[in-house]
Design an enzyme around this catalytic site. Structure first.
Site, PDB file in Angstrom:
ATOM      1  N   HIS A 196       0.820  -1.208   0.000  1.00 44.22           N
ATOM      2  CA  HIS A 196       0.000   0.000   0.000  1.00 44.22           C
ATOM      3  C   HIS A 196       0.858   1.265   0.000  1.00 44.22           C
ATOM      4  O   HIS A 196       1.988   1.271   0.512  1.00 44.22           O
ATOM      5  CB  HIS A 196      -0.925   0.012   1.207  1.00 44.22           C
ATOM      6  CG  HIS A 196      -1.997  -1.023   1.141  1.00 44.22           C
ATOM      7  ND1 HIS A 196      -3.056  -1.062   2.015  1.00 44.22           N
ATOM      8  CD2 HIS A 196      -2.193  -2.072   0.286  1.00 44.22           C
ATOM      9  CE1 HIS A 196      -3.855  -2.069   1.713  1.00 44.22           C
ATOM     10  NE2 HIS A 196      -3.341  -2.708   0.671  1.00 44.22           N
ATOM     11  N   GLU A 202       0.579   3.981   1.740  1.00 45.02           N
ATOM     12  CA  GLU A 202       0.913   4.433   3.095  1.00 45.02           C
ATOM     13  C   GLU A 202       2.085   3.634   3.661  1.00 45.02           C
ATOM     14  O   GLU A 202       2.974   4.187   4.322  1.00 45.02           O
ATOM     15  CB  GLU A 202      -0.302   4.280   4.026  1.00 45.02           C
ATOM     16  CG  GLU A 202      -1.537   5.024   3.577  1.00 45.02           C
ATOM     17  CD  GLU A 202      -2.496   4.192   2.735  1.00 45.02           C
ATOM     18  OE1 GLU A 202      -3.716   4.432   2.833  1.00 45.02           O
ATOM     19  OE2 GLU A 202      -2.044   3.290   1.984  1.00 45.02           O
ATOM     20  N   CYS A 253      -6.698   1.612   4.843  1.00 48.79           N
ATOM     21  CA  CYS A 253      -7.209   0.363   5.415  1.00 48.79           C
ATOM     22  C   CYS A 253      -6.821   0.319   6.895  1.00 48.79           C
ATOM     23  O   CYS A 253      -6.037   1.142   7.373  1.00 48.79           O
ATOM     24  CB  CYS A 253      -6.644  -0.843   4.656  1.00 48.79           C
ATOM     25  SG  CYS A 253      -4.900  -1.180   4.998  1.00 48.79           S
ATOM     26  N   CYS A 313      -2.978  -0.136   7.503  1.00 47.79           N
ATOM     27  CA  CYS A 313      -2.234   1.102   7.254  1.00 47.79           C
ATOM     28  C   CYS A 313      -2.478   2.120   8.366  1.00 47.79           C
ATOM     29  O   CYS A 313      -1.552   2.796   8.811  1.00 47.79           O
ATOM     30  CB  CYS A 313      -2.589   1.695   5.894  1.00 47.79           C
ATOM     31  SG  CYS A 313      -1.867   0.768   4.524  1.00 47.79           S
TER      32      CYS A 313
END
Length: 178
Positions: free
Chosen positions: A90, A92, A118, A121
């Protein structure tokens, strides 16, 4: 006109007003950068970009894609489990990894990200010291929302939505390319 030191001071009010009108706010500026970073994403399911900022300076950027040196979704396909791609890291997480690789602390920083994070994250961002998340697009995640309410109630992190207006982006592009 000359100032007290004898320097000529020139102010073209028309040009100054144009610059004031088209100059992005800080939220516009950093979200534009996050959106631009998302263009590097290599997972075609969702292209996400993120930028960590502190005191008006960019600390790290990230986008979703395969781990360094590994095959990308656009080359080998997405590994989908329960509706989510497991090949891509991801955006992040990549911000945190980039900052770690470069020895940059994210303590007290703000993260501008194109999509709501999410739950994994969110937890990583909290542990990395991020104090505010500014996202543009909602990506529904009830677990994140639950954890976020608790974190906000405890004063650990803030989150807010900021949407770039399309007409402002067009104004920026006109300014750049005309």
């Amino acid at each position: 006109m000359k100032d007290e030191d004898g320097f000529e001071v020139v102010l073209d009010r028309k040009k100054a007003e144009r610059v004031r009108r088209v100059r992005p706010s800080k939220d516009e500026y950093f979200m534009l950068i996050a959106k631009f970073v998302s263009l590097r994403a290599t997972c075609p399911r969702l292209r996400v970009g993120a930028v960590a900022v502190k005191d008006g300076y960019i600390l790290a950027t990230g986008y979703n894609g395969a781990p360094r040196g590994m095959d990308h979704c656009i080359d080998k396909g997405c590994i989908v489990v329960d509706g989510h791609c497991h090949r891509a890291v991801h955006a992040e997480q990549n911000v945190i990894a980039m900052a770690a690789r470069k020895g940059i602390s994210l303590e007290g920083a703000t993260l501008y990200v194109t999509h709501f994070p999410c739950d994994t994250c969110l937890k990583l961002l909290i542990n990395a010291g991020i104090k505010e998340i500014v996202y543009e697009e909602m990506y529904p995640n009830s677990v994140t929302e639950l954890l976020l309410r608790e974190a906000e109630d405890k004063g650990i992190i803030r989150i807010r939505q900021f949407r770039l207006r399309e007409e402002r982006v067009r104004e920026f592009l006109r300014e750049l390319f005309e």
